[in-house]
Design an enzyme around this catalytic site. Structure first.
Site, PDB file in Angstrom:
ATOM      1  N   CYS B  96       5.541  -6.183  -8.466  1.00 37.50           N
ATOM      2  CA  CYS B  96       5.019  -7.184  -7.929  1.00 37.50           C
ATOM      3  C   CYS B  96       3.903  -7.833  -8.736  1.00 37.50           C
ATOM      4  O   CYS B  96       4.142  -8.371  -9.810  1.00 37.50           O
ATOM      5  CB  CYS B  96       4.136  -6.834  -6.743  1.00 37.50           C
ATOM      6  SG  CYS B  96       5.502  -6.092  -5.247  1.00 37.50           S
ATOM      7  N   HIS B 197       9.451  -4.039  -3.601  1.00 37.02           N
ATOM      8  CA  HIS B 197       8.651  -2.612  -3.384  1.00 37.02           C
ATOM      9  C   HIS B 197       9.375  -2.226  -2.110  1.00 37.02           C
ATOM     10  O   HIS B 197      10.334  -2.381  -1.594  1.00 37.02           O
ATOM     11  CB  HIS B 197       7.286  -3.227  -3.408  1.00 37.02           C
ATOM     12  CG  HIS B 197       6.895  -4.068  -2.356  1.00 37.02           C
ATOM     13  ND1 HIS B 197       6.635  -5.524  -2.510  1.00 37.02           N
ATOM     14  CD2 HIS B 197       6.628  -3.799  -1.025  1.00 37.02           C
ATOM     15  CE1 HIS B 197       6.225  -6.058  -1.149  1.00 37.02           C
ATOM     16  NE2 HIS B 197       6.101  -5.002  -0.442  1.00 37.02           N
TER      17      HIS B 197
END
Ligand SMILES: [Zn+2]
Lengths: 435, 253
Positions: B96, B197
């Protein structure tokens, strides 16, 4: 039209009539709000349902009845649904005072057109990231909801993000813990607010309370915990001493016992008591109200029976850690059932399960059996396995009702920890089982 | 007795610790322990030096937009040594915000560019709306081959990322790097960058072991990793594929 709506209101489930009415007249909510003489809005990430329920108990009486959106219907429709049952045949509110729990994203929609008497912000922590972006977004929404300078703000001094809402703002009051039992070592917890909002340096903590809450300051002196106008003192029992320094230089102390366990509930009681004092309720009235307080659905709600079951909402790491800490302090053997859904209202992203300090819980909590249920049962099961639970002791329920059956042979208390959308079905089922 | 310790540097944990990096670390630690190794995690706070020579693996986690801007200011001191280590094959997992940070910049809607570490030729621009949801990709090797393995998780990013390296995989369901080219993530030498994630590793034990094998190889140890009981992990993996309507059999081998 109002009469048709009123007929709908007899039903349970407060959002539905509100939804119908908002389609009929988008202005209706604001027409009704403008008739209120006093209105307290409770917002923030965690604790707003409990704080609202406590506050409602402390404020309402036969002489001055208040209304509230009990049960967490905290979007526009839910607010309207709470007001409508109190409207007479002429479209006027019979009850002129309201405690309204408001979702932090809904707050600006309300305050654009209506200015409450007082706004309570409980805390600002990581919650449902995929719904609002990130914690900064929640903070920005709250800030824009607090722009009207005539509204009193009561916020949490111990939470750096919530406290920052009061910067250079008039009519701001703070509450915080003067004394409470704390861990000797800081736990492995997420601290969203743990850096200075001005220079970005990590905040220093003289004392950690839980999550990002504590006695913090910026090393460069930009920012620190404001001195609370309402200080709390607790020894870990559910008795809370409130020390008031707001209205009178002479410090006044009074005790409140709402029978709500856990440090996070001490904060809720303190926020409610402080609000009630700011609205002129006496300490005696506040204590009497606290005695009548009943935990809202799923906030450590006990269902007697064999086994005894206790239902608690978990929806973000800080809240879940607080709930787990309360479970740890129950020294009995126990079973824990996690019901984890990922509907919009729960948060689609279940990453937060990995920010819960389960490792500590698993080693300390005397838990005999773990059951995982909900659409994300398997994510929870993997989480527990990596937290050190023997894989053989993890059971997975395909459907929610099965989860309760999987613990019905036990003679130890069963804690059912559930995300939002599983909470109500589980509550119904537990009510049935406890009968 | 040889040294059976793998050292993981967790960069800027005080800032880049959104999206449960602890989950990724926990998976790496347990899977090393189960093979008789110890994973030592060295948190590297912003501003402190890293001796990349004593590191076997790096984790760069996710952070919120504000946190990334704060990180951006003090990155220059890391650039040279980090780049050298990457060229030498240091395994890096960047998720991310950390993935974006590997690149040259993150361009805000206003056009302002927040500098990244500048380690790879990667650019990220803020788009309209966030790319959010469960995601499944087909894992493709750096040479472009696939044996049909999937990677699943969750993505939530406003940034659209563009680069010419090998992607981590082809998007089966979800958005990926930019929602346009059906690529997700990046692979370059030992670097894996991704928006996935949830966290990334618990439901993708094959990827966790791939990273660990690389870390061991980087250390000069080429012993194979014993198989572990991953039944729960794979059930969780398959449940996400099921939610997305991806049947593992549909993927071309
Ligand atoms: Zn500062």
């Amino acid at each position: 039209m109002i009469t048709i709506l009123l007929r709908l209101v007899g039903r349970r489930g407060t959002s539905m009539p509100g939804l119908v009415a908002s389609r009929v007249s988008p202005d209706l909510l604001f027409r009704l709000l403008s008739q209120l003489e006093q209105c307290v809005v409770v917002t923030g990430t965690n604790g707003k349902t409990t704080t609202s329920a406590l506050l409602y108990s402390m404020l309402t009486d036969d002489e001055h009845p208040w209304l509230t959106n009990r049960g967490g219907a905290n979007l526009l429709q839910g607010l309207l649904g709470a007001l409508l049952p109190h409207v007479d045949g002429h479209g006027r509110l019979r009850v002129k005072r309201a405690v309204l729990e408001v979702d932090e994203a809904t707050l600006p929609l309300i305050t654009n057109r209506y200015h409450p008497t007082l706004i309570v912000v409980t805390n600002v922590v990581r919650d449902q990231l995929d719904r609002y972006g990130e914690v900064d977004g929640a903070l920005a929404m709250l800030r824009s909801g607090l722009l009207y300078p005539g509204t009193i703000l009561l916020t949490n001094a111990d939470d750096p993000l919530a406290a920052s809402l009061g910067w250079e703002r008039e009519l701001t009051y703070y509450y915080g813990m003067d004394e409470c039992p704390v861990d000797e070592e800081p736990r492995n917890e997420v601290r969203d607010g743990a850096f200075c909002l001005i220079c970005g340096r990590e905040l220093q903590y003289e004392r950690y309370i839980y999550g990002q809450l504590g006695y913090y300051y910026c090393f460069s002196g930009h920012f620190g915990r404001p001195a609370p106008h309402f200080g709390g003192k607790t020894d870990g029992s559910s008795e809370l001493i409130v020390r008031e320094r707001a209205t009178d230089p002479r410090q006044e102390e009074f005790m409140v016992n709402a029978g709500a366990p856990g440090l996070y509930n001490d904060y809720n009681v303190l926020a409610a008591a402080a609000t009630a004092r700011l609205l002129g309720r006496s300490p005696r009235q506040i204590q009497a109200g606290a005695e009548h307080y009943e935990a809202p659905p799923g906030r450590m709600q006990t269902f007697p029976g064999s086994p005894e079951r206790i239902l608690a909402l978990i929806k973000n790491p800080t809240g879940a850690n607080s709930v787990l800490r309360t479970l740890e302090s129950d020294e009995r053997d126990k079973a824990v059932c996690f019901a984890i859904n990922d509907a919009d209202a729960d948060g689609r992203d279940v990453s937060w399960l990995w920010d819960i300090d389960l490792e500590r819980f698993v080693s300390a909590a005397r838990c005999q059996r773990y059951v995982c249920a909900g659409t994300r049962a398997l994510d929870m099961a993997v989480r527990l396995a990596y937290a050190g639970v023997d894989r053989q002791r993890i059971q997975i329920a395909e459907e929610l009702p099965e989860a309760l059956a999987m613990t019905s042979d036990l003679d130890v208390p069963v804690y059912v920890l559930s995300t939002y959308t599983a909470l109500y079905p589980l509550g119904e089922q537990l009510r049935g089982a406890a009968r | 007795m040889t040294d059976r310790t793998v050292t993981l540097a967790h960069l800027f944990p005080e800032l880049l610790n959104l999206y449960a990096d602890q989950g990724n670390i926990s998976v790496l630690r347990h899977r090393m322990q189960a093979r008789g190794w110890t994973l030592t995690v060295t948190p590297v706070k912003l501003g402190s030096r890293v001796d990349f020579g004593s590191v076997d693996m790096v984790l760069l986690g996710g952070g919120s937009d504000r946190e990334q801007q704060l990180v951006g200011r003090e990155l220059a001191i890391y650039r040279e040594d980090f780049a050298t280590a990457i060229e030498a094959g240091l395994p890096v997992l960047a998720v991310c915000g950390g993935y974006q940070l590997l690149g040259e910049y993150y361009e805000l809607q206003s056009g302002e560019r927040i500098p990244g570490l500048g380690l790879l030729a990667v650019a990220t621009r803020a788009g309209k709306g966030r790319l959010i949801g469960n995601i499944a990709i087909e894992w493709v090797s750096q040479s472009g081959e696939s044996d049909g393995k999937t990677i699943v998780g969750f993505e939530n990013h406003a940034g659209r990322t563009f680069h010419d390296y090998a992607p981590l995989g082809r998007v089966l369901k979800g958005h990926g790097n930019n929602g346009r080219d059906h690529h997700e993530g990046l692979q370059y030498k030992g670097v894996v960058g991704t928006y996935i994630h949830g966290p990334l590793l618990p439901k993708n034990p094959h990827l966790a072991d791939h990273l660990l094998a690389q870390a061991l190889a980087f250390k000069g140890c080429h012993e194979p990793l014993d198989a572990l009981d991953d039944e729960l992990e794979w059930r969780a993996h398959r449940s996400v594929l099921g939610m997305l309507g991806v049947k593992s059999g549909e993927i071309r081998a």
